[in-house]
Design a protein around this motif. Structure first.
Motif, PDB file in Angstrom:
ATOM      1  N   SER A  52       0.818  -1.209   0.000  1.00  0.00           N
ATOM      2  CA  SER A  52       0.000   0.000   0.000  1.00  0.00           C
ATOM      3  C   SER A  52       0.851   1.258   0.000  1.00  0.00           C
ATOM      4  CB  SER A  52      -0.917   0.009   1.224  1.00  0.00           C
ATOM      5  OG  SER A  52      -0.166   0.011   2.416  1.00  0.00           O
ATOM      6  N   GLU A  53       0.282   2.266  -0.617  1.00  0.00           N
ATOM      7  CA  GLU A  53       0.887   3.595  -0.566  1.00  0.00           C
ATOM      8  C   GLU A  53       0.118   4.436   0.449  1.00  0.00           C
ATOM      9  OE1 GLU A  53       2.729   6.589  -3.742  1.00  0.00           O
ATOM     10  OE2 GLU A  53       0.628   6.117  -4.099  1.00  0.00           O
ATOM     11  N   ALA A  54      -1.154   4.196   0.538  1.00  0.00           N
ATOM     12  CA  ALA A  54      -2.048   4.834   1.508  1.00  0.00           C
ATOM     13  C   ALA A  54      -3.178   3.834   1.736  1.00  0.00           C
ATOM     14  CB  ALA A  54      -2.596   6.143   0.945  1.00  0.00           C
ATOM     15  N   ASP A  55      -4.001   4.080   2.746  1.00  0.00           N
ATOM     16  CA  ASP A  55      -5.077   3.138   3.038  1.00  0.00           C
ATOM     17  C   ASP A  55      -5.972   2.880   1.830  1.00  0.00           C
ATOM     18  OD1 ASP A  55      -4.223   2.783   5.614  1.00  0.00           O
ATOM     19  OD2 ASP A  55      -5.590   4.273   6.451  1.00  0.00           O
ATOM     20  N   ASP A  56      -6.174   3.879   1.013  1.00  0.00           N
ATOM     21  CA  ASP A  56      -7.081   3.745  -0.117  1.00  0.00           C
ATOM     22  C   ASP A  56      -6.366   3.560  -1.450  1.00  0.00           C
ATOM     23  OD1 ASP A  56      -9.189   4.011   1.616  1.00  0.00           O
ATOM     24  OD2 ASP A  56      -9.400   6.165   1.293  1.00  0.00           O
ATOM     25  N   ASP A  57      -5.083   3.272  -1.428  1.00  0.00           N
ATOM     26  CA  ASP A  57      -4.309   3.062  -2.653  1.00  0.00           C
ATOM     27  C   ASP A  57      -3.398   1.862  -2.418  1.00  0.00           C
ATOM     28  OD1 ASP A  57      -3.080   3.278  -5.096  1.00  0.00           O
ATOM     29  OD2 ASP A  57      -2.150   5.218  -4.704  1.00  0.00           O
ATOM     30  N   HIS A  58      -3.833   0.698  -2.916  1.00  0.00           N
ATOM     31  CA  HIS A  58      -3.069  -0.516  -2.638  1.00  0.00           C
ATOM     32  C   HIS A  58      -3.352  -1.626  -3.649  1.00  0.00           C
ATOM     33  CE1 HIS A  58      -6.929  -1.309  -0.516  1.00  0.00           C
ATOM     34  NE2 HIS A  58      -6.742  -2.531  -0.972  1.00  0.00           N
ATOM     35  N   VAL A  59      -2.485  -2.615  -3.639  1.00  0.00           N
ATOM     36  CA  VAL A  59      -2.733  -3.898  -4.294  1.00  0.00           C
ATOM     37  C   VAL A  59      -2.619  -4.940  -3.193  1.00  0.00           C
ATOM     38  CG1 VAL A  59      -1.996  -3.310  -6.627  1.00  0.00           C
ATOM     39  CG2 VAL A  59      -0.320  -4.162  -5.014  1.00  0.00           C
ATOM     40  N   GLN A  60      -3.427  -5.975  -3.308  1.00  0.00           N
ATOM     41  CA  GLN A  60      -3.373  -7.033  -2.311  1.00  0.00           C
ATOM     42  C   GLN A  60      -3.738  -8.353  -2.954  1.00  0.00           C
ATOM     43  OE1 GLN A  60      -6.203  -5.665   0.615  1.00  0.00           O
ATOM     44  NE2 GLN A  60      -7.906  -6.716  -0.337  1.00  0.00           N
ATOM     45  N   VAL A  61      -3.253  -9.416  -2.362  1.00  0.00           N
ATOM     46  CA  VAL A  61      -3.573 -10.748  -2.850  1.00  0.00           C
ATOM     47  C   VAL A  61      -3.922 -11.635  -1.664  1.00  0.00           C
ATOM     48  CG1 VAL A  61      -1.151 -11.537  -2.879  1.00  0.00           C
ATOM     49  CG2 VAL A  61      -2.857 -12.645  -4.354  1.00  0.00           C
ATOM     50  N   TRP A  62      -4.917 -12.461  -1.878  1.00  0.00           N
ATOM     51  CA  TRP A  62      -5.341 -13.453  -0.893  1.00  0.00           C
ATOM     52  C   TRP A  62      -5.280 -14.803  -1.577  1.00  0.00           C
ATOM     53  CZ3 TRP A  62     -10.940 -15.232  -0.398  1.00  0.00           C
ATOM     54  CH2 TRP A  62     -11.074 -16.190   0.605  1.00  0.00           C
ATOM     55  N   GLN A  63      -4.577 -15.745  -0.980  1.00  0.00           N
ATOM     56  CA  GLN A  63      -4.575 -17.094  -1.528  1.00  0.00           C
ATOM     57  C   GLN A  63      -5.743 -17.836  -0.895  1.00  0.00           C
ATOM     58  OE1 GLN A  63      -1.795 -20.855  -1.399  1.00  0.00           O
ATOM     59  NE2 GLN A  63      -0.961 -19.261  -2.720  1.00  0.00           N
ATOM     60  N   ARG A  64      -6.751 -18.099  -1.703  1.00  0.00           N
ATOM     61  CA  ARG A  64      -7.972 -18.731  -1.224  1.00  0.00           C
ATOM     62  C   ARG A  64      -7.692 -20.170  -0.789  1.00  0.00           C
ATOM     63  NH1 ARG A  64     -12.609 -15.788  -4.245  1.00  0.00           N
ATOM     64  NH2 ARG A  64     -13.772 -17.653  -3.739  1.00  0.00           N
ATOM     65  N   PRO A  65      -8.598 -20.768  -0.017  1.00  0.00           N
ATOM     66  CA  PRO A  65      -8.377 -22.123   0.495  1.00  0.00           C
ATOM     67  C   PRO A  65      -8.039 -23.155  -0.589  1.00  0.00           C
ATOM     68  CG  PRO A  65     -10.247 -21.139   1.603  1.00  0.00           C
ATOM     69  CD  PRO A  65      -9.833 -20.187   0.510  1.00  0.00           C
ATOM     70  N   GLY A  66      -8.598 -23.010  -1.778  1.00  0.00           N
ATOM     71  CA  GLY A  66      -8.326 -23.939  -2.872  1.00  0.00           C
ATOM     72  C   GLY A  66      -7.053 -23.643  -3.647  1.00  0.00           C
ATOM     73  N   GLY A  67      -6.352 -22.557  -3.283  1.00  0.00           N
ATOM     74  CA  GLY A  67      -5.101 -22.202  -3.946  1.00  0.00           C
ATOM     75  C   GLY A  67      -5.220 -21.096  -4.971  1.00  0.00           C
ATOM     76  N   LEU A  68      -6.439 -20.743  -5.386  1.00  0.00           N
ATOM     77  CA  LEU A  68      -6.649 -19.658  -6.336  1.00  0.00           C
ATOM     78  C   LEU A  68      -6.232 -18.339  -5.693  1.00  0.00           C
ATOM     79  CD1 LEU A  68      -7.875 -19.176  -9.177  1.00  0.00           C
ATOM     80  CD2 LEU A  68     -10.042 -18.721  -8.039  1.00  0.00           C
TER      81      LEU A  68
END
Length: 119
Positions: A52-68
């Motif tokens: 993140s650069e600020a709370d409202d400016d970010h990239v994020q990734v979540w690895q879901r339970p199935g791996g996606l």
């Protein structure tokens, strides 16, 4: 001429002042490319990595339970919050590092949907 303008003229991109954090990651200010690579490529299922650069400016990734991998980015208001899915951690890593460099084409390899449409 400013550094950003000089970089744009020369085809270079400006690097953001960002913070890397996540489920198993201690908060890191201005992470190196290697630290981002380790965080994204080494993430476990059901973990999150956020750049993140600020709370409202970010990239994020979540690895879901199935791996996606659920990749999201937000550039301001909730209307500017988008999501895509991929199985490629390498593509996510490339997106994170390109976003950090402010590379305007960082999102192009993905098909994005507005998060507000998904609610």
């Amino acid at each position: 001429m400013t550094q950003a303008a000089l970089g744009a003229t020369c085809g270079m991109t400006e690097r953001r002042r960002a913070v890397l954090e996540g489920t198993r990651i201690r908060r890191v200010r201005n992470p190196t490319a290697g630290r981002i690579e380790a965080a994204v490529l080494g993430m476990a299922r059901e973990n999150v990595v956020v750049l993140s650069e600020a709370d409202d400016d970010h990239v994020q990734v979540w690895q879901r339970p199935g791996g996606l991998l659920q990749l999201e980015h937000r550039a301001g208001s909730p209307v500017e919050h988008f999501q895509t899915m991929t199985v490629s951690a390498d593509k996510v890593h490339a997106a994170f590092t390109a976003w950090l460099r402010r590379d305007g084409g960082w999102a192009a390899p993905f098909t994005w949907r507005s998060v507000s449409e998904l609610l």
